[in-house]
Design a protein around this motif. Structure first.
Motif, PDB file in Angstrom:
ATOM      1  N   ARG A   1      71.129 -96.682 -10.490  1.00 49.84           N
ATOM      2  CA  ARG A   1      70.380 -97.893 -10.205  1.00 49.84           C
ATOM      3  C   ARG A   1      69.634 -98.434 -11.430  1.00 49.84           C
ATOM      4  NH1 ARG A   1      69.019 -98.581  -4.862  1.00 49.84           N
ATOM      5  NH2 ARG A   1      68.165-100.571  -5.595  1.00 49.84           N
ATOM      6  N   PHE A   2      69.574 -97.655 -12.527  1.00 44.10           N
ATOM      7  CA  PHE A   2      68.836 -98.152 -13.687  1.00 44.10           C
ATOM      8  C   PHE A   2      69.298 -97.597 -15.024  1.00 44.10           C
ATOM      9  CE2 PHE A   2      66.703 -94.213 -12.665  1.00 44.10           C
ATOM     10  CZ  PHE A   2      66.364 -93.686 -13.895  1.00 44.10           C
TER      11      PHE A   2
ATOM     12  N   ARG B   1      65.314-102.038 -12.580  1.00 42.93           N
ATOM     13  CA  ARG B   1      66.116-101.480 -11.494  1.00 42.93           C
ATOM     14  C   ARG B   1      67.077-102.530 -10.967  1.00 42.93           C
ATOM     15  NH1 ARG B   1      62.465-100.811  -7.748  1.00 42.93           N
ATOM     16  NH2 ARG B   1      63.151-102.388  -6.261  1.00 42.93           N
TER      17      ARG B   1
ATOM     18  N   THR C   1      69.574-104.011  -8.048  1.00 42.53           N
ATOM     19  CA  THR C   1      69.758-103.930  -6.608  1.00 42.53           C
ATOM     20  C   THR C   1      71.057-103.176  -6.334  1.00 42.53           C
ATOM     21  OG1 THR C   1      71.017-105.994  -6.497  1.00 42.53           O
ATOM     22  CG2 THR C   1      68.603-106.152  -6.346  1.00 42.53           C
TER      23      THR C   1
ATOM     24  N   SER D   1      74.304-103.189  -8.746  1.00 38.02           N
ATOM     25  CA  SER D   1      74.853-101.934  -9.255  1.00 38.02           C
ATOM     26  C   SER D   1      76.350-101.867  -9.030  1.00 38.02           C
ATOM     27  CB  SER D   1      74.169-100.742  -8.567  1.00 38.02           C
ATOM     28  OG  SER D   1      72.787-100.719  -8.824  1.00 38.02           O
TER      29      SER D   1
ATOM     30  N   SER E   1      64.900 -97.119  -4.469  1.00 35.52           N
ATOM     31  CA  SER E   1      63.836 -98.118  -4.569  1.00 35.52           C
ATOM     32  C   SER E   1      62.560 -97.672  -3.862  1.00 35.52           C
ATOM     33  CB  SER E   1      64.310 -99.457  -3.986  1.00 35.52           C
ATOM     34  OG  SER E   1      64.678 -99.309  -2.628  1.00 35.52           O
TER      35      SER E   1
ATOM     36  N   ASP F   1      60.833 -95.764  -6.685  1.00 33.53           N
ATOM     37  CA  ASP F   1      60.701 -96.405  -7.994  1.00 33.53           C
ATOM     38  C   ASP F   1      59.361 -97.109  -8.130  1.00 33.53           C
ATOM     39  OD1 ASP F   1      61.404 -97.168 -10.510  1.00 33.53           O
ATOM     40  OD2 ASP F   1      62.663 -98.849  -9.882  1.00 33.53           O
ATOM     41  N   ARG F   2      58.789 -97.018  -9.326  1.00 32.64           N
ATOM     42  CA  ARG F   2      57.512 -97.667  -9.597  1.00 32.64           C
ATOM     43  C   ARG F   2      57.690 -99.036 -10.229  1.00 32.64           C
ATOM     44  NH1 ARG F   2      54.104 -93.022 -12.643  1.00 32.64           N
ATOM     45  NH2 ARG F   2      55.915 -93.141 -14.018  1.00 32.64           N
ATOM     46  N   GLN F   3      58.933 -99.397 -10.604  1.00 39.76           N
ATOM     47  CA  GLN F   3      59.175-100.669 -11.257  1.00 39.76           C
ATOM     48  C   GLN F   3      59.898-101.607 -10.295  1.00 39.76           C
ATOM     49  OE1 GLN F   3      60.715-100.597 -15.204  1.00 39.76           O
ATOM     50  NE2 GLN F   3      59.935 -98.554 -15.635  1.00 39.76           N
ATOM     51  N   PRO F   4      59.556-102.892 -10.287  1.00 39.23           N
ATOM     52  CA  PRO F   4      60.201-103.834  -9.362  1.00 39.23           C
ATOM     53  C   PRO F   4      61.646-104.084  -9.756  1.00 39.23           C
ATOM     54  CG  PRO F   4      58.801-105.014 -10.909  1.00 39.23           C
ATOM     55  CD  PRO F   4      58.559-103.538 -11.143  1.00 39.23           C
ATOM     56  N   SER F   5      62.437-104.402  -8.776  1.00 43.10           N
ATOM     57  CA  SER F   5      63.826-104.755  -9.056  1.00 43.10           C
ATOM     58  C   SER F   5      63.897-106.162  -9.603  1.00 43.10           C
ATOM     59  CB  SER F   5      64.669-104.643  -7.773  1.00 43.10           C
ATOM     60  OG  SER F   5      64.200-105.572  -6.813  1.00 43.10           O
TER      61      SER F   5
ATOM     62  N   GLU G   1      66.637-109.296  -9.751  1.00 44.12           N
ATOM     63  CA  GLU G   1      67.922-109.776  -9.271  1.00 44.12           C
ATOM     64  C   GLU G   1      68.675-110.459 -10.401  1.00 44.12           C
ATOM     65  OE1 GLU G   1      67.466-112.212  -5.914  1.00 44.12           O
ATOM     66  OE2 GLU G   1      66.528-110.654  -4.656  1.00 44.12           O
TER      67      GLU G   1
END
Length: 256
Positions: free
Chosen positions: A160-161, A181, A183, A187, A238, A241-245, A247
């Motif tokens: 995912r990242f 990250r 989505t 991915s 997600s 995860d501490r970081q926002p995705s 898009e």
């Protein structure tokens, strides 16, 4: 004769240069490896009798048959065995193989989500892997041990990242945790991620047919637990995860 122009020298940086260690793992990963090694060493102490070893494995391994019994007949082992089985290993090859993969895939995930969330991720992904195995082998009396289900979950989370960068650049593996990250759909649009997933699934399909590519080939491999762990990490990352995705409406350049 014209004066010779000397190259301009940049002033030296007075700050001491920071040496980057070649082997640099987050403390929680080192702690994880230490726990696995200590548990393996304790389980292989020479003075255990066969009865004691059988009791240890029965008490801390995951056994699908245990959950097919009425709750009143299960004992308390059902509470901790979905996690404690992931700390047990059957041999040197088993623990070395899982430890190596753990160092590769757990490090970027741990750097990204932090130690506390990493521990929670381990507990829940271990349980998800175990119950995926139990769903396919309900009532089976064989023992499930090993951290490979958790390692598979970390592999799924890394998809995912860790592989693609949103702007088409590839950060070094040591900095992969800084990537935004993706989505789930983005991915699956990445050829890098899809190619990795296809190879991973193909490897587990071979294991399902009894062909072991690496590790201890003398022991059966719970490929279904791997699948359960991978799906947990890939689909639910997600939540940890501490970081926002971010898009992406256009595929990254390296996906072309």
């Amino acid at each position: 004769m014209d004066d010779e122009q000397l190259p301009r020298q940049e002033p030296e940086d007075p700050r001491p240069q920071q040496r980057v260690p070649a082997f640099n793992l987050p403390p929680v990963i080192l702690a994880s490896l230490a726990v696995l090694i200590i548990v393996f060493a304790v389980m292989n102490l020479p003075w255990w009798s066969d009865d004691t070893l059988n009791w240890l494995y029965f008490t801390f391994s995951f056994i699908p048959a245990r959950y097919a019994l009425p709750l009143s007949q299960q004992g308390l082992e059902w509470l901790w065995t979905p996690v404690t089985y992931s700390l047990l290993h059957g041999g040197i090859e088993h623990i070395v193989f899982n430890s190596l993969w753990l160092m590769v895939f757990a490090a970027p995930v741990a750097r990204r989500i932090g130690g506390t969330r990493y521990v929670i991720f381990w507990i829940l992904s271990s349980a998800a892997s175990a119950f995926m195995h139990a769903a396919l082998y309900w009532g089976d009396q064989t023992l499930l041990i090993g951290a490979s289900g958790v390692v598979s979950a970390l592999m799924g989370a890394a998809c995912r990242f860790a592989f693609p960068a949103m702007d088409g650049r590839r950060l070094p593996m040591r900095e992969a945790h800084l990537n935004p990250r993706l989505t789930i759909l983005d991915s699956l649009r990445s050829r890098t991620v899809v190619a990795y997933i296809v190879m991973w699934v193909a490897g587990n399909a071979l294991v399902a047919f009894g062909i072991t590519l690496a590790g201890d080939s003398s022991q059966p491999v719970a490929w279904d637990a791997h699948i359960g762990g991978f799906l947990f990490g890939f689909l639910l990352f997600s939540l940890f995860d501490r970081q926002p995705s971010i898009e992406v409406h256009e595929p990254a350049p390296f996906d072309e």
